[in-house]
Write an enzyme that holds these catalytic residues in place. Sequence first.
Site, PDB file in Angstrom:
ATOM      1  N   GLU A  58       2.769   1.815  10.395  1.00 28.21           N
ATOM      2  CA  GLU A  58       2.712   1.867   9.898  1.00 28.21           C
ATOM      3  C   GLU A  58       3.921   1.530   8.328  1.00 28.21           C
ATOM      4  O   GLU A  58       3.757   2.367   7.941  1.00 28.21           O
ATOM      5  CB  GLU A  58       4.081   3.048  11.068  1.00 28.21           C
ATOM      6  CG  GLU A  58       5.135   2.377  11.541  1.00 28.21           C
ATOM      7  CD  GLU A  58       4.882   1.733  11.975  1.00 28.21           C
ATOM      8  OE1 GLU A  58       6.583   1.416  12.604  1.00 28.21           O
ATOM      9  OE2 GLU A  58       4.171   1.588  12.754  1.00 28.21           O
ATOM     10  N   HIS A  79       3.310  -2.987  13.575  1.00 25.00           N
ATOM     11  CA  HIS A  79       3.937  -2.346  12.814  1.00 25.00           C
ATOM     12  C   HIS A  79       2.848  -2.009  11.941  1.00 25.00           C
ATOM     13  O   HIS A  79       2.667  -1.688  11.061  1.00 25.00           O
ATOM     14  CB  HIS A  79       5.171  -1.671  12.203  1.00 25.00           C
ATOM     15  CG  HIS A  79       6.818  -2.332  13.277  1.00 25.00           C
ATOM     16  ND1 HIS A  79       6.590  -1.476  13.901  1.00 25.00           N
ATOM     17  CD2 HIS A  79       6.689  -3.460  13.602  1.00 25.00           C
ATOM     18  CE1 HIS A  79       7.394  -1.384  14.082  1.00 25.00           C
ATOM     19  NE2 HIS A  79       7.807  -3.260  14.556  1.00 25.00           N
ATOM     20  N   CYS A  82       4.988  -2.386  19.995  1.00 26.20           N
ATOM     21  CA  CYS A  82       5.763  -2.965  19.614  1.00 26.20           C
ATOM     22  C   CYS A  82       6.049  -3.293  21.159  1.00 26.20           C
ATOM     23  O   CYS A  82       5.982  -3.420  21.769  1.00 26.20           O
ATOM     24  CB  CYS A  82       6.580  -3.749  18.403  1.00 26.20           C
ATOM     25  SG  CYS A  82       6.015  -4.166  16.955  1.00 26.20           S
ATOM     26  N   TYR A  83       7.904  -2.720  20.580  1.00 25.68           N
ATOM     27  CA  TYR A  83       8.376  -2.470  21.857  1.00 25.68           C
ATOM     28  C   TYR A  83       7.933  -1.088  22.377  1.00 25.68           C
ATOM     29  O   TYR A  83       8.070  -1.828  23.987  1.00 25.68           O
ATOM     30  CB  TYR A  83      10.264  -1.628  21.788  1.00 25.68           C
ATOM     31  CG  TYR A  83      11.457  -1.498  23.143  1.00 25.68           C
ATOM     32  CD1 TYR A  83      11.413  -2.317  23.632  1.00 25.68           C
ATOM     33  CD2 TYR A  83      11.066   0.022  23.434  1.00 25.68           C
ATOM     34  CE1 TYR A  83      12.686  -2.363  24.659  1.00 25.68           C
ATOM     35  CE2 TYR A  83      11.519  -0.145  23.935  1.00 25.68           C
ATOM     36  CZ  TYR A  83      12.246  -0.612  25.775  1.00 25.68           C
ATOM     37  OH  TYR A  83      13.010  -0.335  26.108  1.00 25.68           O
ATOM     38  N   LYS A  85      10.413  14.854   2.877  1.00 31.83           N
ATOM     39  CA  LYS A  85      10.677  14.862   2.165  1.00 31.83           C
ATOM     40  C   LYS A  85       9.618  14.780   0.848  1.00 31.83           C
ATOM     41  O   LYS A  85       9.321  15.400  -0.040  1.00 31.83           O
ATOM     42  CB  LYS A  85      11.586  13.692   1.673  1.00 31.83           C
ATOM     43  CG  LYS A  85      11.558  13.545  -0.446  1.00 31.83           C
ATOM     44  CD  LYS A  85      12.969  14.199  -0.031  1.00 31.83           C
ATOM     45  CE  LYS A  85      13.578  14.571  -1.864  1.00 31.83           C
ATOM     46  NZ  LYS A  85      15.296  14.699  -1.702  1.00 31.83           N
ATOM     47  N   GLY A 141      11.510  -0.915  18.559  1.00 29.97           N
ATOM     48  CA  GLY A 141      12.692  -0.554  19.183  1.00 29.97           C
ATOM     49  C   GLY A 141      13.457  -2.017  18.896  1.00 29.97           C
ATOM     50  O   GLY A 141      12.758  -2.978  19.296  1.00 29.97           O
ATOM     51  N   SER A 162      21.756  23.135  -4.564  1.00 30.98           N
ATOM     52  CA  SER A 162      22.417  21.807  -5.209  1.00 30.98           C
ATOM     53  C   SER A 162      21.885  21.114  -6.310  1.00 30.98           C
ATOM     54  O   SER A 162      22.452  20.615  -7.616  1.00 30.98           O
ATOM     55  CB  SER A 162      22.649  20.563  -4.844  1.00 30.98           C
ATOM     56  OG  SER A 162      21.266  20.083  -3.988  1.00 30.98           O
ATOM     57  N   GLY A 163      20.913  22.670  -6.687  1.00 25.68           N
ATOM     58  CA  GLY A 163      20.117  21.539  -7.650  1.00 25.68           C
ATOM     59  C   GLY A 163      18.560  20.728  -7.487  1.00 25.68           C
ATOM     60  O   GLY A 163      17.990  19.526  -8.226  1.00 25.68           O
ATOM     61  N   GLY A 164      18.952  19.766  -6.661  1.00 26.19           N
ATOM     62  CA  GLY A 164      17.967  18.975  -5.694  1.00 26.19           C
ATOM     63  C   GLY A 164      17.017  19.999  -5.504  1.00 26.19           C
ATOM     64  O   GLY A 164      17.066  21.343  -5.198  1.00 26.19           O
ATOM     65  N   VAL A 165      16.088  18.996  -4.791  1.00 23.03           N
ATOM     66  CA  VAL A 165      14.607  19.370  -4.332  1.00 23.03           C
ATOM     67  C   VAL A 165      14.517  20.219  -3.358  1.00 23.03           C
ATOM     68  O   VAL A 165      14.223  21.246  -2.956  1.00 23.03           O
ATOM     69  CB  VAL A 165      13.691  18.477  -4.639  1.00 23.03           C
ATOM     70  CG1 VAL A 165      12.191  19.033  -3.668  1.00 23.03           C
ATOM     71  CG2 VAL A 165      13.196  17.868  -5.637  1.00 23.03           C
ATOM     72  N   ASP A 166      15.768  19.961  -2.420  1.00 23.39           N
ATOM     73  CA  ASP A 166      15.328  19.919  -0.826  1.00 23.39           C
ATOM     74  C   ASP A 166      16.222  21.844  -1.090  1.00 23.39           C
ATOM     75  O   ASP A 166      15.592  22.848  -0.210  1.00 23.39           O
ATOM     76  CB  ASP A 166      16.300  19.285   0.004  1.00 23.39           C
ATOM     77  CG  ASP A 166      15.535  17.658   0.196  1.00 23.39           C
ATOM     78  OD1 ASP A 166      14.626  17.570  -0.806  1.00 23.39           O
ATOM     79  OD2 ASP A 166      16.853  16.762   0.452  1.00 23.39           O
ATOM     80  N   SER A 167      17.770  21.618  -1.730  1.00 22.68           N
ATOM     81  CA  SER A 167      17.899  22.806  -1.582  1.00 22.68           C
ATOM     82  C   SER A 167      17.313  23.898  -2.374  1.00 22.68           C
ATOM     83  O   SER A 167      16.937  25.815  -1.956  1.00 22.68           O
ATOM     84  CB  SER A 167      19.030  23.332  -2.199  1.00 22.68           C
ATOM     85  OG  SER A 167      19.323  22.398  -3.064  1.00 22.68           O
ATOM     86  N   SER A 168      16.885  23.469  -3.360  1.00 23.40           N
ATOM     87  CA  SER A 168      15.416  24.488  -4.507  1.00 23.40           C
ATOM     88  C   SER A 168      14.766  25.426  -3.728  1.00 23.40           C
ATOM     89  O   SER A 168      14.102  26.361  -3.634  1.00 23.40           O
ATOM     90  CB  SER A 168      15.740  23.910  -5.664  1.00 23.40           C
ATOM     91  OG  SER A 168      16.355  23.398  -6.243  1.00 23.40           O
TER      92      SER A 168
END
Length: 512
Positions: A171, A169, A81-82, A368, A54, A223-229
Amino acid sequence: MSETVLVLDFGSQYTQLIARRIREQRVYSVVYPFDTSVDKIRALAPKAIVLSGGPQSVYAEAAPICSREIFELGVPILGICYGMQLTAYLLDGKVEASSEREYGRAEIDVSASDSPLFADTPAHQRVWASHGDNILRQPAGFRTTASSTNAPIAAFESAARQCFGIQFHPEVTHSEAGTAIIRNFLFDIVHCTPSWDLGDYRKRKVEEIRATVGDRKVIAAVSGGVDSSVAAVLVAEAIGDQLTAIFVDNGVLRKNEAVQVMSRLSEGLGMHVVAVDGRQRFYDKLAGIEDPETKRKMIGNEFIAIFEEEAKRIAGAEFLVQGTLYPDVIESVSIKGPSAVIKTHHNVGGLPEKMGLKLIEPVRELFKDEVRQLGIEFGLEEEFVWRHPFPGPGLAVRILGEVTAARVEILQNADEIVIDEIRRAGLYREIAQAFAVLLPVRSVGVMGDERTYENVVAVRAVATTDFMTADWYRMPHDLLDLISRRIVNEVRGINRVVYDISSKPPSTIEWE
């Protein structure tokens, strides 16, 4: 549900990345705000807790401080870290503001070769640091396990408490042993079982959706995108023809996008999709508008109007499918406060409330990359699943200045060439995002024996892992030459191509 590792968010820009790195090891992780009650944490029954980094000092007036009781829950804790500084502060160690902030690449020396956290990692290793406070004294019962030039206590641990802290970090990819450290924590210290599996997730979601929906009707905006499909396909698997997907062609999509969406979802996967040609309506709304924020609002408002008209034709629809992803969920409960603007294509402009619909968000627990993996499982083609991100307002924010049908066609044709040549060169997956931008300037050129005065297009390509920062991609000169020659020769209306060599920050990835 698989075993859960809880990540408490203290405002780090890397919090989501911590959760993703844990899931990459097939261990389920969730992010909650730092001030989540101890009772709620007990109810979650986490296998371990990670305290994120943070930007604050633990002594700052508005510093995010979690309950000290977290350290008495009897589960392993890793402070980053924080999170490490807070561990020292709450357990009566000593923390003070450093005269010199350690930010960026740093090097640590591991002094405890028997530390389970650093097992099988180099004694001297490169890490990514980001902290202003230093720990002067670890809490009672802790020992120092690593140090750096600016941080004499760069890592500490208490075997009795199963509590660990690191001043860097793990990650981020810049920490060379970061993945090994995360694995050590998950498997050697916490003894997690790598059981997080998308196949199990898919089965569980299908059952949940069937139980929730029953025999009622559902609509989805694709929408044609991956998420909505992927969200729509998952719901379709659960309830079949009870789902109607609505696809609106807003006139600012990629070239041939509308045809491809219908082919992919309707013909390829057998989904019931209603296609709406709204191109002229959007062009009429965008006429004369140059401000990018106004463009976004116009596109969002017109989409809502069209979607609402179409949805009303589906009698008895009670649910709306949204492609909300886990990062959107995290963002809305971040310690920075609820997002002022959630992406329009994820909240469908407040339609659930306006139309009295109940929400179904089948991929809201996924990142994603997990949605992409699920898409592959459903049989969506890899080329589609791994497509570069595309903005919600589409090409409208890649056309600087007024959006017209003619300018959209010019950009669609140029953009198709950029992507085509990058794919041919085998660089598409190496580049995080690439596209063309139509500039609001014209330049003099010579084509054949004639003078021209035509449009300029910019090519943009970036390399990044998290899109929070991005470096401009060092495109091979031969490839740039090929892209430029093809665009100028094949796209009527363009006589000059330039390449964007700006990184983020200070620039953004998109131009508008």
